[in-house]
Scaffold this motif. Structure first.
Motif, PDB file in Angstrom:
ATOM      1  N   ILE A  96      74.299  -3.636  10.489  1.00 22.37           N
ATOM      2  CA  ILE A  96      75.602  -3.465  11.138  1.00 22.37           C
ATOM      3  C   ILE A  96      76.356  -2.313  10.481  1.00 22.37           C
ATOM      4  O   ILE A  96      76.511  -2.285   9.257  1.00 22.37           O
ATOM      5  N   CYS A  97      76.851  -1.393  11.301  1.00 20.79           N
ATOM      6  CA  CYS A  97      77.658  -0.281  10.792  1.00 20.79           C
ATOM      7  C   CYS A  97      78.981  -0.229  11.548  1.00 20.79           C
ATOM      8  O   CYS A  97      79.072   0.374  12.621  1.00 20.79           O
ATOM      9  N   PRO A  98      80.032  -0.873  11.029  1.00 12.63           N
ATOM     10  CA  PRO A  98      81.345  -0.776  11.651  1.00 12.63           C
ATOM     11  C   PRO A  98      81.974   0.586  11.347  1.00 12.63           C
ATOM     12  O   PRO A  98      81.768   1.131  10.256  1.00 12.63           O
ATOM     13  N   MET A  99      82.715   1.099  12.297  1.00 15.39           N
ATOM     14  CA  MET A  99      83.426   2.366  12.121  1.00 15.39           C
ATOM     15  C   MET A  99      84.846   2.228  12.644  1.00 15.39           C
ATOM     16  O   MET A  99      85.049   1.828  13.785  1.00 15.39           O
ATOM     17  N   MET A 100      85.812   2.554  11.816  1.00 15.43           N
ATOM     18  CA  MET A 100      87.197   2.659  12.259  1.00 15.43           C
ATOM     19  C   MET A 100      87.599   4.123  12.195  1.00 15.43           C
ATOM     20  O   MET A 100      87.274   4.830  11.225  1.00 15.43           O
ATOM     21  N   ASP A 101      88.296   4.580  13.209  1.00 14.12           N
ATOM     22  CA  ASP A 101      88.729   5.969  13.224  1.00 14.12           C
ATOM     23  C   ASP A 101      89.788   6.188  12.148  1.00 14.12           C
ATOM     24  O   ASP A 101      90.865   5.600  12.196  1.00 14.12           O
ATOM     25  N   ALA A 102      89.465   7.014  11.150  1.00 16.48           N
ATOM     26  CA  ALA A 102      90.409   7.314  10.074  1.00 16.48           C
ATOM     27  C   ALA A 102      91.104   8.655  10.295  1.00 16.48           C
ATOM     28  O   ALA A 102      91.841   9.125   9.432  1.00 16.48           O
ATOM     29  N   ARG A 103      90.817   9.271  11.439  1.00 16.13           N
ATOM     30  CA  ARG A 103      91.378  10.572  11.805  1.00 16.13           C
ATOM     31  C   ARG A 103      90.920  11.657  10.829  1.00 16.13           C
ATOM     32  O   ARG A 103      90.115  11.393   9.958  1.00 16.13           O
ATOM     33  N   ARG A 104      91.383  12.850  11.042  1.00 16.08           N
ATOM     34  CA  ARG A 104      90.963  13.980  10.218  1.00 16.08           C
ATOM     35  C   ARG A 104      89.434  14.054  10.152  1.00 16.08           C
ATOM     36  O   ARG A 104      88.847  14.409   9.126  1.00 16.08           O
ATOM     37  N   LYS A 105      88.771  13.682  11.285  1.00 13.73           N
ATOM     38  CA  LYS A 105      87.312  13.732  11.427  1.00 13.73           C
ATOM     39  C   LYS A 105      86.583  12.829  10.427  1.00 13.73           C
ATOM     40  O   LYS A 105      85.476  13.119  10.007  1.00 13.73           O
ATOM     41  N   GLN A 106      87.250  11.723  10.045  1.00 14.44           N
ATOM     42  CA  GLN A 106      86.639  10.765   9.145  1.00 14.44           C
ATOM     43  C   GLN A 106      86.671   9.361   9.750  1.00 14.44           C
ATOM     44  O   GLN A 106      87.412   9.091  10.694  1.00 14.44           O
ATOM     45  N   VAL A 107      85.848   8.480   9.173  1.00 19.57           N
ATOM     46  CA  VAL A 107      85.846   7.074   9.570  1.00 19.57           C
ATOM     47  C   VAL A 107      85.935   6.201   8.328  1.00 19.57           C
ATOM     48  O   VAL A 107      85.503   6.591   7.240  1.00 19.57           O
ATOM     49  N   TYR A 108      86.511   5.023   8.494  1.00 21.75           N
ATOM     50  CA  TYR A 108      86.369   3.959   7.502  1.00 21.75           C
ATOM     51  C   TYR A 108      85.112   3.203   7.914  1.00 21.75           C
ATOM     52  O   TYR A 108      84.987   2.787   9.075  1.00 21.75           O
ATOM     53  N   THR A 109      84.206   3.020   7.005  1.00 22.81           N
ATOM     54  CA  THR A 109      82.923   2.475   7.403  1.00 22.81           C
ATOM     55  C   THR A 109      82.211   1.798   6.237  1.00 22.81           C
ATOM     56  O   THR A 109      82.652   1.865   5.081  1.00 22.81           O
ATOM     57  N   GLY A 110      81.117   1.148   6.527  1.00 28.54           N
ATOM     58  CA  GLY A 110      80.251   0.514   5.535  1.00 28.54           C
ATOM     59  C   GLY A 110      78.972   0.129   6.243  1.00 28.54           C
ATOM     60  O   GLY A 110      78.833   0.335   7.461  1.00 28.54           O
ATOM     61  N   ILE A 111      78.022  -0.422   5.526  1.00 30.85           N
ATOM     62  CA  ILE A 111      76.761  -0.848   6.133  1.00 30.85           C
ATOM     63  C   ILE A 111      76.434  -2.257   5.627  1.00 30.85           C
ATOM     64  O   ILE A 111      76.488  -2.516   4.418  1.00 30.85           O
ATOM     65  N   TYR A 112      76.080  -3.159   6.563  1.00 31.14           N
ATOM     66  CA  TYR A 112      75.894  -4.569   6.235  1.00 31.14           C
ATOM     67  C   TYR A 112      74.678  -5.139   6.962  1.00 31.14           C
ATOM     68  O   TYR A 112      74.239  -4.609   7.983  1.00 31.14           O
ATOM     69  N   GLU A 113      74.150  -6.213   6.419  1.00 26.86           N
ATOM     70  CA  GLU A 113      73.105  -6.970   7.095  1.00 26.86           C
ATOM     71  C   GLU A 113      73.274  -8.443   6.744  1.00 26.86           C
ATOM     72  O   GLU A 113      74.047  -8.791   5.844  1.00 26.86           O
ATOM     73  N   PHE A 114      72.531  -9.297   7.448  1.00 22.52           N
ATOM     74  CA  PHE A 114      72.591 -10.740   7.188  1.00 22.52           C
ATOM     75  C   PHE A 114      71.206 -11.234   6.792  1.00 22.52           C
ATOM     76  O   PHE A 114      70.221 -10.965   7.482  1.00 22.52           O
ATOM     77  N   GLU A 115      71.163 -11.919   5.669  1.00 22.22           N
ATOM     78  CA  GLU A 115      69.919 -12.521   5.193  1.00 22.22           C
ATOM     79  C   GLU A 115      70.146 -14.004   4.966  1.00 22.22           C
ATOM     80  O   GLU A 115      71.029 -14.385   4.198  1.00 22.22           O
ATOM     81  N   GLN A 116      69.375 -14.810   5.649  1.00 22.53           N
ATOM     82  CA  GLN A 116      69.477 -16.267   5.531  1.00 22.53           C
ATOM     83  C   GLN A 116      70.919 -16.741   5.706  1.00 22.53           C
ATOM     84  O   GLN A 116      71.414 -17.600   4.977  1.00 22.53           O
ATOM     85  N   GLY A 117      71.580 -16.158   6.688  1.00 18.44           N
ATOM     86  CA  GLY A 117      72.932 -16.576   7.027  1.00 18.44           C
ATOM     87  C   GLY A 117      74.030 -16.042   6.136  1.00 18.44           C
ATOM     88  O   GLY A 117      75.193 -16.430   6.289  1.00 18.44           O
ATOM     89  N   ARG A 118      73.699 -15.161   5.215  1.00 22.30           N
ATOM     90  CA  ARG A 118      74.707 -14.613   4.308  1.00 22.30           C
ATOM     91  C   ARG A 118      74.813 -13.096   4.471  1.00 22.30           C
ATOM     92  O   ARG A 118      73.802 -12.412   4.632  1.00 22.30           O
ATOM     93  N   MET A 119      76.058 -12.608   4.411  1.00 24.37           N
ATOM     94  CA  MET A 119      76.268 -11.173   4.512  1.00 24.37           C
ATOM     95  C   MET A 119      75.814 -10.475   3.242  1.00 24.37           C
ATOM     96  O   MET A 119      76.110 -10.904   2.135  1.00 24.37           O
ATOM     97  N   GLN A 120      75.101  -9.373   3.426  1.00 22.69           N
ATOM     98  CA  GLN A 120      74.692  -8.510   2.322  1.00 22.69           C
ATOM     99  C   GLN A 120      75.346  -7.140   2.524  1.00 22.69           C
ATOM    100  O   GLN A 120      75.265  -6.579   3.615  1.00 22.69           O
ATOM    101  N   VAL A 121      75.978  -6.644   1.495  1.00 23.59           N
ATOM    102  CA  VAL A 121      76.656  -5.342   1.573  1.00 23.59           C
ATOM    103  C   VAL A 121      75.671  -4.266   1.107  1.00 23.59           C
ATOM    104  O   VAL A 121      75.331  -4.192  -0.071  1.00 23.59           O
ATOM    105  N   LEU A 122      75.227  -3.437   2.045  1.00 23.13           N
ATOM    106  CA  LEU A 122      74.299  -2.355   1.717  1.00 23.13           C
ATOM    107  C   LEU A 122      75.045  -1.106   1.273  1.00 23.13           C
ATOM    108  O   LEU A 122      74.574  -0.365   0.421  1.00 23.13           O
TER     109      LEU A 122
END
Length: 236
Positions: free
Chosen positions: A110-136
């Motif tokens: 999962i890669c959420p993106m929020m528009d941060a303007r100035r040609k940038q985004v607020y973002t991160g990368i995540y996945e789920f393993e055995q029902g738990r969120m993992q922050v990549l």
């Protein structure tokens, strides 16, 4: 365990009431009103419809940032005021983790993106393993090309969500390789229910704070601060 959750980090205003990971009520609005006009009336509507007593909640959860500077301040002030009045703790949930929780259980990255303007985004990368969120990749502010490069290197299906996706959709389609998709309408924006569900994880880990100690997470300076910095000044 009863949690009252808020998200005002972007254009969406959302309030939710959860009990033992069950959603009792949620009010979400993505329209042309300021959060100062919507959050408390939405909360009042939930209280009126459910007959719930605010004194019964165990904690307040908030999408703590990053996001709109004004929206974060309004959300922070709301939970601080309620927390201090009710003597309840606050659970600060990173905004991007809340967005990713909308897609809980997906077998893709999962890669959420929020528009941060100035040609940038607020973002991160995540996945789920055995029902738990993992922050990549921890949430950050960066050019959209930078996060897309990281997504390409993962070599797995990516699901993009958030208000930054329609803004940078052309760039995503031009630069992404391999399998990817854009999240549909019901899971592509902030929801207080998702923040509340993630807050249960933080509660179990003891990641809570007092209402007095709570503050929003901006990740970068506001436009006013940047303009003053360019002039060698600081906000009063």
């Amino acid at each position: 365990m009863k949690v009252l959750a808020f998200d005002s980090s972007g254009l969406v205003a959302s309030v939710a009431l959860l009990e033992d990971r069950q959603l009792i009520a949620e009010y979400t609005l993505n329209y042309k009103k300021t959060h100062s006009q919507t959050l408390l009336p939405m909360l009042d509507e939930i209280i009126q419809m459910t007959g719930f007593d605010l004194k019964e909640i165990d904690a307040l959860a908030i999408a703590a940032g990053p996001g709109s500077f004004t929206g974060l301040r309004i959300g922070s002030a709301t939970v601080k005021g309620l927390g201090m009045a009710l003597d309840k703790p606050v659970i600060s949930v990173p905004t991007l983790e809340g967005l990713a929780m909308n897609l809980w259980g997906a077998d893709a990255v999962i890669c959420p993106m929020m528009d941060a303007r100035r040609k940038q985004v607020y973002t991160g990368i995540y996945e789920f393993e055995q029902g738990r969120m993992q922050v990549l990749e921890e949430q950050t502010a960066c050019p959209v090309e930078e996060i897309l490069q990281k997504c390409r290197k993962i070599g797995r299906k990516i699901i993009f969500c958030g208000d930054g996706v329609p803004v940078y959709e052309d760039i995503i389609r031009e630069q992404m390789e391999g399998e990817y998709s854009l999240a549909p309408a019901h899971v592509n924006r902030q929801r207080a229910a998702a923040v509340g569900v993630r807050a249960f994880d933080y509660w179990k880990e003891g990641k809570v704070e007092t209402a007095a100690d709570h503050g929003p997470v901006y990740l970068r300076k506001s436009q006013a601060e940047r303009e003053l910095a360019a002039k060698g000044k600081k906000l009063p």
